[in-house]
Design a protein around this motif. Structure first.
Motif, PDB file in Angstrom:
ATOM      1  N   PRO A  13       6.885 107.030  22.335  1.00 38.77           N
ATOM      2  CA  PRO A  13       8.204 107.183  22.968  1.00 38.77           C
ATOM      3  C   PRO A  13       8.446 106.045  23.948  1.00 38.77           C
ATOM      4  CG  PRO A  13       6.651 108.699  23.956  1.00 38.77           C
ATOM      5  CD  PRO A  13       5.903 107.991  22.863  1.00 38.77           C
ATOM      6  N   GLU A  14       9.662 105.543  23.953  1.00 37.73           N
ATOM      7  CA  GLU A  14       9.985 104.371  24.785  1.00 37.73           C
ATOM      8  C   GLU A  14      11.357 104.529  25.412  1.00 37.73           C
ATOM      9  OE1 GLU A  14       9.189 100.418  23.046  1.00 37.73           O
ATOM     10  OE2 GLU A  14      11.270  99.911  23.534  1.00 37.73           O
ATOM     11  N   ILE A  15      11.479 104.119  26.664  1.00 41.62           N
ATOM     12  CA  ILE A  15      12.770 103.995  27.346  1.00 41.62           C
ATOM     13  C   ILE A  15      13.115 102.517  27.414  1.00 41.62           C
ATOM     14  CG2 ILE A  15      14.063 104.339  29.474  1.00 41.62           C
ATOM     15  CD1 ILE A  15      13.461 106.924  28.108  1.00 41.62           C
ATOM     16  N   ARG A  16      14.293 102.157  26.894  1.00 45.03           N
ATOM     17  CA  ARG A  16      14.670 100.742  26.884  1.00 45.03           C
ATOM     18  C   ARG A  16      16.092 100.566  27.416  1.00 45.03           C
ATOM     19  NH1 ARG A  16      14.676  97.725  21.337  1.00 45.03           N
ATOM     20  NH2 ARG A  16      12.598  98.672  21.220  1.00 45.03           N
ATOM     21  N   PHE A  17      16.272  99.513  28.207  1.00 43.56           N
ATOM     22  CA  PHE A  17      17.570  99.165  28.772  1.00 43.56           C
ATOM     23  C   PHE A  17      18.073  97.900  28.088  1.00 43.56           C
ATOM     24  CE2 PHE A  17      15.008 101.335  31.897  1.00 43.56           C
ATOM     25  CZ  PHE A  17      15.859 102.312  32.383  1.00 43.56           C
ATOM     26  N   SER A  18      19.357  97.862  27.792  1.00 44.09           N
ATOM     27  CA  SER A  18      19.961  96.732  27.093  1.00 44.09           C
ATOM     28  C   SER A  18      21.209  96.291  27.838  1.00 44.09           C
ATOM     29  CB  SER A  18      20.316  97.130  25.652  1.00 44.09           C
ATOM     30  OG  SER A  18      20.922  96.063  24.964  1.00 44.09           O
ATOM     31  N   HIS A  19      21.297  94.991  28.146  1.00 39.79           N
ATOM     32  CA  HIS A  19      22.430  94.447  28.895  1.00 39.79           C
ATOM     33  C   HIS A  19      23.036  93.280  28.107  1.00 39.79           C
ATOM     34  CE1 HIS A  19      21.399  96.792  32.469  1.00 39.79           C
ATOM     35  NE2 HIS A  19      20.147  96.448  32.236  1.00 39.79           N
ATOM     36  N   GLY A  20      24.265  93.456  27.665  1.00 43.79           N
ATOM     37  CA  GLY A  20      24.950  92.417  26.921  1.00 43.79           C
ATOM     38  C   GLY A  20      25.191  91.171  27.760  1.00 43.79           C
ATOM     39  N   LEU A  21      25.022  90.012  27.134  1.00 46.87           N
ATOM     40  CA  LEU A  21      25.190  88.734  27.837  1.00 46.87           C
ATOM     41  C   LEU A  21      26.499  88.037  27.476  1.00 46.87           C
ATOM     42  CD1 LEU A  21      21.566  87.346  27.333  1.00 46.87           C
ATOM     43  CD2 LEU A  21      22.470  88.586  29.311  1.00 46.87           C
ATOM     44  N   ILE A  22      27.165  88.487  26.424  1.00 42.27           N
ATOM     45  CA  ILE A  22      28.366  87.812  25.924  1.00 42.27           C
ATOM     46  C   ILE A  22      29.592  88.702  26.144  1.00 42.27           C
ATOM     47  CG2 ILE A  22      29.515  86.886  23.867  1.00 42.27           C
ATOM     48  CD1 ILE A  22      26.796  86.165  22.757  1.00 42.27           C
ATOM     49  N   ASN A  23      30.649  88.102  26.650  1.00 38.93           N
ATOM     50  CA  ASN A  23      31.907  88.827  26.850  1.00 38.93           C
ATOM     51  C   ASN A  23      32.474  89.257  25.493  1.00 38.93           C
ATOM     52  OD1 ASN A  23      34.318  89.882  27.725  1.00 38.93           O
ATOM     53  ND2 ASN A  23      35.185  87.930  28.403  1.00 38.93           N
ATOM     54  N   GLN A  24      32.634  90.559  25.312  1.00 38.61           N
ATOM     55  CA  GLN A  24      33.140  91.093  24.049  1.00 38.61           C
ATOM     56  C   GLN A  24      34.667  91.231  24.021  1.00 38.61           C
ATOM     57  OE1 GLN A  24      30.799  92.122  21.271  1.00 38.61           O
ATOM     58  NE2 GLN A  24      29.997  90.517  22.607  1.00 38.61           N
ATOM     59  N   HIS A  25      35.298  91.043  25.161  1.00 35.41           N
ATOM     60  CA  HIS A  25      36.747  91.269  25.242  1.00 35.41           C
ATOM     61  C   HIS A  25      37.519  90.212  24.470  1.00 35.41           C
ATOM     62  CE1 HIS A  25      40.505  92.721  26.821  1.00 35.41           C
ATOM     63  NE2 HIS A  25      40.790  91.550  27.357  1.00 35.41           N
ATOM     64  N   LYS A  26      38.393  90.671  23.584  1.00 38.63           N
ATOM     65  CA  LYS A  26      39.271  89.781  22.831  1.00 38.63           C
ATOM     66  C   LYS A  26      40.710  90.093  23.257  1.00 38.63           C
ATOM     67  CE  LYS A  26      38.392  89.119  18.466  1.00 38.63           C
ATOM     68  NZ  LYS A  26      38.304  89.339  16.984  1.00 38.63           N
ATOM     69  N   LEU A  27      41.329  89.152  23.938  1.00 37.74           N
ATOM     70  CA  LEU A  27      42.654  89.390  24.496  1.00 37.74           C
ATOM     71  C   LEU A  27      43.707  89.509  23.399  1.00 37.74           C
ATOM     72  CD1 LEU A  27      44.324  89.645  27.102  1.00 37.74           C
ATOM     73  CD2 LEU A  27      44.675  87.161  27.011  1.00 37.74           C
ATOM     74  N   THR A  28      44.506  90.576  23.498  1.00 37.45           N
ATOM     75  CA  THR A  28      45.651  90.767  22.605  1.00 37.45           C
ATOM     76  C   THR A  28      46.896  90.937  23.464  1.00 37.45           C
ATOM     77  OG1 THR A  28      45.564  93.196  22.521  1.00 37.45           O
ATOM     78  CG2 THR A  28      44.088  91.982  21.026  1.00 37.45           C
ATOM     79  N   GLN A  29      48.033  91.224  22.823  1.00 39.33           N
ATOM     80  CA  GLN A  29      49.281  91.430  23.549  1.00 39.33           C
ATOM     81  C   GLN A  29      49.404  92.848  24.083  1.00 39.33           C
ATOM     82  OE1 GLN A  29      51.388  88.924  24.344  1.00 39.33           O
ATOM     83  NE2 GLN A  29      49.714  87.729  23.433  1.00 39.33           N
ATOM     84  N   SER A  30      48.404  93.670  23.837  1.00 38.17           N
ATOM     85  CA  SER A  30      48.426  95.062  24.288  1.00 38.17           C
ATOM     86  C   SER A  30      48.402  95.147  25.811  1.00 38.17           C
ATOM     87  CB  SER A  30      47.223  95.802  23.708  1.00 38.17           C
ATOM     88  OG  SER A  30      46.980  96.998  24.411  1.00 38.17           O
ATOM     89  N   GLU A  31      49.161  96.099  26.353  1.00 38.35           N
ATOM     90  CA  GLU A  31      49.155  96.315  27.797  1.00 38.35           C
ATOM     91  C   GLU A  31      47.786  96.814  28.271  1.00 38.35           C
ATOM     92  OE1 GLU A  31      51.425 100.560  27.018  1.00 38.35           O
ATOM     93  OE2 GLU A  31      52.065  99.297  28.680  1.00 38.35           O
ATOM     94  N   LYS A  63      48.362  97.407  20.229  1.00 42.06           N
ATOM     95  CA  LYS A  63      48.533  98.717  20.876  1.00 42.06           C
ATOM     96  C   LYS A  63      47.232  99.242  21.475  1.00 42.06           C
ATOM     97  CE  LYS A  63      52.483 100.320  18.134  1.00 42.06           C
ATOM     98  NZ  LYS A  63      53.377 100.353  19.305  1.00 42.06           N
ATOM     99  N   GLY A  64      46.179  98.428  21.441  1.00 38.84           N
ATOM    100  CA  GLY A  64      44.897  98.901  21.964  1.00 38.84           C
ATOM    101  C   GLY A  64      43.998  97.768  22.385  1.00 38.84           C
ATOM    102  N   LEU A  65      42.704  97.915  22.117  1.00 43.46           N
ATOM    103  CA  LEU A  65      41.700  96.943  22.507  1.00 43.46           C
ATOM    104  C   LEU A  65      41.034  96.350  21.273  1.00 43.46           C
ATOM    105  CD1 LEU A  65      39.947  98.976  25.363  1.00 43.46           C
ATOM    106  CD2 LEU A  65      41.659  97.169  25.640  1.00 43.46           C
ATOM    107  N   ALA A  66      40.529  95.136  21.421  1.00 44.04           N
ATOM    108  CA  ALA A  66      39.797  94.478  20.344  1.00 44.04           C
ATOM    109  C   ALA A  66      38.588  93.770  20.948  1.00 44.04           C
ATOM    110  CB  ALA A  66      40.687  93.484  19.603  1.00 44.04           C
ATOM    111  N   VAL A  67      37.491  93.664  20.160  1.00 41.79           N
ATOM    112  CA  VAL A  67      36.267  93.041  20.657  1.00 41.79           C
ATOM    113  C   VAL A  67      35.745  92.025  19.657  1.00 41.79           C
ATOM    114  CG1 VAL A  67      35.586  95.015  22.073  1.00 41.79           C
ATOM    115  CG2 VAL A  67      34.861  94.914  19.680  1.00 41.79           C
ATOM    116  N   GLU A  68      34.845  91.180  20.132  1.00 41.47           N
ATOM    117  CA  GLU A  68      34.240  90.155  19.294  1.00 41.47           C
ATOM    118  C   GLU A  68      33.215  90.768  18.335  1.00 41.47           C
ATOM    119  OE1 GLU A  68      35.264  87.172  19.293  1.00 41.47           O
ATOM    120  OE2 GLU A  68      36.407  87.034  21.162  1.00 41.47           O
ATOM    121  N   LYS A  69      32.874  90.006  17.296  1.00 34.17           N
ATOM    122  CA  LYS A  69      31.941  90.494  16.282  1.00 34.17           C
ATOM    123  C   LYS A  69      30.478  90.262  16.638  1.00 34.17           C
ATOM    124  CE  LYS A  69      34.713  91.973  12.948  1.00 34.17           C
ATOM    125  NZ  LYS A  69      34.632  93.361  12.420  1.00 34.17           N
TER     126      LYS A  69
END
Length: 256
Positions: free
Chosen positions: A218-236, A190-196
């Protein structure tokens, strides 16, 4: 949909400007004090020590960077006017993380930093014109809360120290493990799921400011994920996406 895309881009730039202004304010006040005490060099032997310890507090703005699925593209093609189609957009949300610092001197202007910590995030994706069981269409927000154990390993390149301050650049990688449920709903259908597990590229800049008893940065830092977190379910909801990656913009306060 084009308006929403432009709005999110403008929002991202406003966020970067706001964080930059905050950093400038944090730097300006100690710099003014430093001018009054220009002859006093705080912690003069700080850089001669091979190892330093400390801790940090961070306030990130976080969101998913998403790619839509073919099913999403197909439903757009059925309504060229775009008036009744489903749209999906990621939203920025605030978070918090904290941790410890292990800083190892490699050379005069280069340090290695291991800064393990725990982060608390809630990332939101907005679905508009979603059909409901009642037959109505609504705007629905799906939020995935994460408790991340993060293990950033960074290199820090420092400028030459000027009195009691110096600029620096930082960059590296950040592995992370999600201790949360990884779901937006109890029932993943019924929703979304992601990888661990996640791995992110990180880079940023900051200012080391030396006080009599500690160093504040004090620091400004940018973070960009490299791994697809999407876990496909039957949810619309899940079927409308094919990729989710984590992205953060953080204001971090170091005490060492």
């Amino acid at each position: 949909m084009a308006f929403s895309y432009i709005w999110h881009k403008l929002y991202l730039h406003r966020t970067k400007i706001t964080l930059f202004v905050l950093l400038a304010i944090l730097v300006a006040a100690p710099a003014a004090q430093a001018q009054k005490k220009i002859n006093t060099l705080n912690k003069a032997d700080y850089d001669n020590k091979p190892i330093h310890y400390g801790f940090y507090l961070a306030a990130p703005l976080t969101r998913y960077s998403i790619q839509h699925s073919q099913e999403y593209a197909d439903q757009l093609a059925t309504d060229p006017s775009g008036g009744g189609v489903i749209t999906v957009n990621a939203k920025f949300s605030p978070g918090f993380y904290t941790g410890l610092v292990l800083n190892v001197r490699l050379a005069d202007y280069l340090d290695a930093r291991f800064v393990p910590g725990v982060g608390f995030y809630s990332r939101k994706i907005e679905f508009t014109n979603m059909p409901q069981e009642t037959g109505e269409v609504q705007t629905v927000d799906k939020t995935i809360s994460s408790t991340m154990v993060e293990l950033p390993l960074l290199l820090k390149y420092k400028a030459k120290r000027r009195s009691n301050a110096r600029m620096y650049l930082v960059g590296g990688i950040k592995p992370g493990i999600d201790l949360g449920s990884g779901k937006s709903d109890e029932n993943p259908d019924k929703g979304l799921a992601v990888e661990k597990f996640d791995l992110a590229l990180e880079y940023g800049f900051g200012v080391d400011m030396f006080y009599p008893f500690f160093k504040f940065a004090p620091e400004i830092r940018f973070s960009h994920g490299l791994i697809n977190q999407h876990k496909l379910t039957q949810s619309e909801y899940s079927r409308l996406l094919q990729k989710q990656t984590n992205h953060n913009i953080s204001l971090i306060l170091f005490f060492e």
